[in-house]
Design an enzyme around this catalytic site. Sequence first.
Site, mmCIF file in Angstrom:
data_model
loop_
_atom_site.group_PDB
_atom_site.id
_atom_site.type_symbol
_atom_site.label_atom_id
_atom_site.label_comp_id
_atom_site.label_asym_id
_atom_site.label_seq_id
_atom_site.Cartn_x
_atom_site.Cartn_y
_atom_site.Cartn_z
ATOM 1 N N HIS A 20 45.655 83.791 49.293
ATOM 2 C CA HIS A 20 45.651 85.253 49.468
ATOM 3 C C HIS A 20 44.719 85.648 50.611
ATOM 4 C CE1 HIS A 20 46.225 84.651 44.972
ATOM 5 N NE2 HIS A 20 47.369 85.191 45.347
ATOM 6 N N CYS A 125 63.579 84.140 36.476
ATOM 7 C CA CYS A 125 62.323 83.380 36.579
ATOM 8 C C CYS A 125 61.181 84.394 36.599
ATOM 9 C CB CYS A 125 62.300 82.521 37.845
ATOM 10 S SG CYS A 125 60.662 81.811 38.126
ATOM 11 N N CYS A 128 58.759 84.143 39.662
ATOM 12 C CA CYS A 128 59.257 84.776 40.898
ATOM 13 C C CYS A 128 59.610 86.232 40.652
ATOM 14 C CB CYS A 128 60.519 84.077 41.399
ATOM 15 S SG CYS A 128 60.292 82.370 41.859
ATOM 16 N N CYS A 143 63.466 76.498 38.472
ATOM 17 C CA CYS A 143 63.175 77.203 39.722
ATOM 18 C C CYS A 143 62.423 76.236 40.641
ATOM 19 C CB CYS A 143 62.309 78.424 39.386
ATOM 20 S SG CYS A 143 61.202 78.932 40.686
ATOM 21 N N HIS A 146 58.490 77.272 40.860
ATOM 22 C CA HIS A 146 57.619 77.201 39.678
ATOM 23 C C HIS A 146 57.895 76.004 38.772
ATOM 24 C CE1 HIS A 146 57.188 81.402 40.993
ATOM 25 N NE2 HIS A 146 55.941 81.209 40.636
ATOM 26 N N LYS A 296 49.861 71.701 44.992
ATOM 27 C CA LYS A 296 50.063 73.140 44.944
ATOM 28 C C LYS A 296 48.764 73.792 44.442
ATOM 29 C CE LYS A 296 53.335 76.283 42.737
ATOM 30 N NZ LYS A 296 52.709 77.298 42.054
HETATM 31 O O1 ME8 Z 1 54.495 87.627 45.733
HETATM 32 N N1 ME8 Z 1 49.420 79.544 50.735
HETATM 33 O O2 ME8 Z 1 52.409 88.358 45.062
HETATM 34 P P1 ME8 Z 1 51.576 87.000 45.017
HETATM 35 C C1 ME8 Z 1 49.553 80.588 51.575
HETATM 36 N N2 ME8 Z 1 53.383 90.647 44.365
HETATM 37 N N3 ME8 Z 1 49.650 81.864 51.172
HETATM 38 C C2 ME8 Z 1 49.595 82.112 49.864
HETATM 39 C C3 ME8 Z 1 49.440 81.079 48.917
HETATM 40 C C4 ME8 Z 1 49.349 79.739 49.408
HETATM 41 N N4 ME8 Z 1 49.200 78.688 48.603
HETATM 42 N N5 ME8 Z 1 49.404 81.646 47.700
HETATM 43 C C5 ME8 Z 1 49.520 82.977 47.870
HETATM 44 C C6 ME8 Z 1 53.737 88.491 45.331
HETATM 45 N N6 ME8 Z 1 49.638 83.278 49.179
HETATM 46 C C7 ME8 Z 1 54.216 89.921 45.215
HETATM 47 C C8 ME8 Z 1 54.263 90.515 46.605
HETATM 48 S S1 ME8 Z 1 54.717 92.552 48.293
HETATM 49 C C9 ME8 Z 1 55.616 93.948 48.233
HETATM 50 C C10 ME8 Z 1 54.807 91.912 46.660
HETATM 51 C C11 ME8 Z 1 49.749 84.635 49.746
HETATM 52 O O3 ME8 Z 1 50.297 87.335 44.346
HETATM 53 C C12 ME8 Z 1 50.953 84.787 50.676
HETATM 54 O O4 ME8 Z 1 50.775 85.923 51.470
HETATM 55 O O5 ME8 Z 1 52.381 85.895 44.463
HETATM 56 C C13 ME8 Z 1 52.085 85.033 49.701
HETATM 57 O O6 ME8 Z 1 53.236 85.594 50.297
HETATM 58 C C14 ME8 Z 1 51.411 85.983 48.745
HETATM 59 O O7 ME8 Z 1 50.042 85.523 48.669
HETATM 60 C C15 ME8 Z 1 52.054 86.014 47.373
HETATM 61 O O8 ME8 Z 1 51.226 86.748 46.545
#
Ligand code: ME8
Length: 510
Positions: A20, A125, A128, A143, A146, A296
């Site tokens: 994040h 899922c 997702c 999936c 996951h 992961k």
């Molecule tokens: O998908 N490597 O939220 P999310 C790189 N709420 N970036 C990563 C990562 C990793 N291992 N893990 C997380 C969602 N990210 C939805 C989004 S937007 C309208 C809604 C980052 O908490 C990266 O930016 O699962 C990824 O796309 C995002 O966190 C997913 O955050």
Amino acid sequence: MKFYITTPIYYVNDIPHIGHSYTTVVADILARWKRLNNYDVFFLTGTDEHGTKIAQAAKEKGVAPYELCNQMSSKFKEAWQLLNISYTNFIRTTDNKHFESVEKIVQILFDKGLIFKKKYEGFYCVGCERFYVSKDLDENGCCFLHKTKPVLQSEENYFFRVSQFEGDLLERITNLNHKEHIQILPEERRNEIIGKLKLGLEDISISRTAIDWGIPLPFDKSQTVYVWIDALINYLTGIGFPKGEFKKYLPVDVHLMAKDILWFHSVIWPAILMGTDLDLPKKIYSHGFFTLNGNKMSKSLGNVISPEELVNKYGVDSARYLTVTLIPFGPDGDISWESLTLKYNTDLANNLGNLLSRTLKMAEKNFNNTIPQTIPDLSLVKQVGNIFKENFAYNMDNIALHKAAENLQSAITLVNQQIERDAPWKLAKTDKEKLAVSVYSYLQAIDLIAIHLLCFMPEIAQKIWFLAGASGDIQEIAKKYFNSFNIPDEGFSIVNAKLGNSEILFPRIS
Ligand code: ME8
């Protein structure tokens, strides 16, 4: 001259980790860069708080969903404060304002006949928060992301006629000359999206009957808005939709995210905007996934690096620098504590830190901590300037932050090499006049390096600027400089200016 940049809004079922922070620090660096280029920047981030995933996480913890959202949303805010993230707005999808704007958008789509009711059966899922059909799942029916088995669900839901926009979307994504061209990057991901679009676009369900942790549909309160539709609309709420001057910031200039959620941003989101006659995003840029020691990253596996751990080990600005420069923006990359520490020691302790401490020590020892009285020689700072002039702005504008950082390292190395060649420790004994010219020229080069470091390491850059005796407000001087990349005739510091005491900004870490 406006620049609207967004990160995803993060789910509050997980703690913030380096994945994040990667997207968020990249967005912050770009926001700072655009501000220095005199843009009116709107930088939006926030948290995604509705849906099954959050409701389940709250149940497991034995707390009410809203309580969990409050706790976890604060954790993201704290992490971004710790990392000095200069967002303009932090949106929460449980904000009242967001309810209003989701209701409004969904109602517009409904009134235009773009929403209809139908019975649907699919594999959902929860990780997702989306339906899949069998062909999207692996050989065990799981999936891909996951590795869990989605649940077969059958409901009568409302659907959004995404299929209606298939041709238009394809045209806007593929035709570079379209006046509403959507640029999807990197190239391979764009091709994947185009390939999928060409297979045909199915209408998507945009409501749920069984989930009450969400925003009720304005035209049928027995159902709630599907969490992804709810979440995407944050990009409108965040800039004040439906009230105020939200249009001032549209279209979105850059949406940043990882590849996992590119489809929603490059297909579903533009379709919503087309259905509501709003401007489409200009650039959608997805980066790769971080793995940690080949695995992961996941809290449940105990395999995460948190922003707090990073800051505790390396300091705030170094944590920012390392997060965004360890892997190129775009492809996946593996990280480890070892690779972080190696980069810290190489780039920061040995290269930048060494340059600063040796230069300040020379000034301390020979010139009483002031810039020596001499004629400024700008040849070194000009050489450094040439490194940046060539492609620093290009790298920043194209989100090649690791390359912009390489420019910085090349500049630092160039000055360190010049010091080796000059051997000022010998000059101190033989030629004080020449030493004065040399030390002054190193300090000028350090000032210029500080200016280019500003977006990456805002506090450290400011500190270096001060230690090296540069005059004026670094932000204002950087703004002027980035207009033309021309170095002022008198350089950035003046003779007799007081320098800071030599200190170790980046202690070596083992
Ligand atoms: O998908 N490597 O939220 P999310 C790189 N709420 N970036 C990563 C990562 C990793 N291992 N893990 C997380 C969602 N990210 C939805 C989004 S937007 C309208 C809604 C980052 O908490 C990266 O930016 O699962 C990824 O796309 C995002 O966190 C997913 O955050």
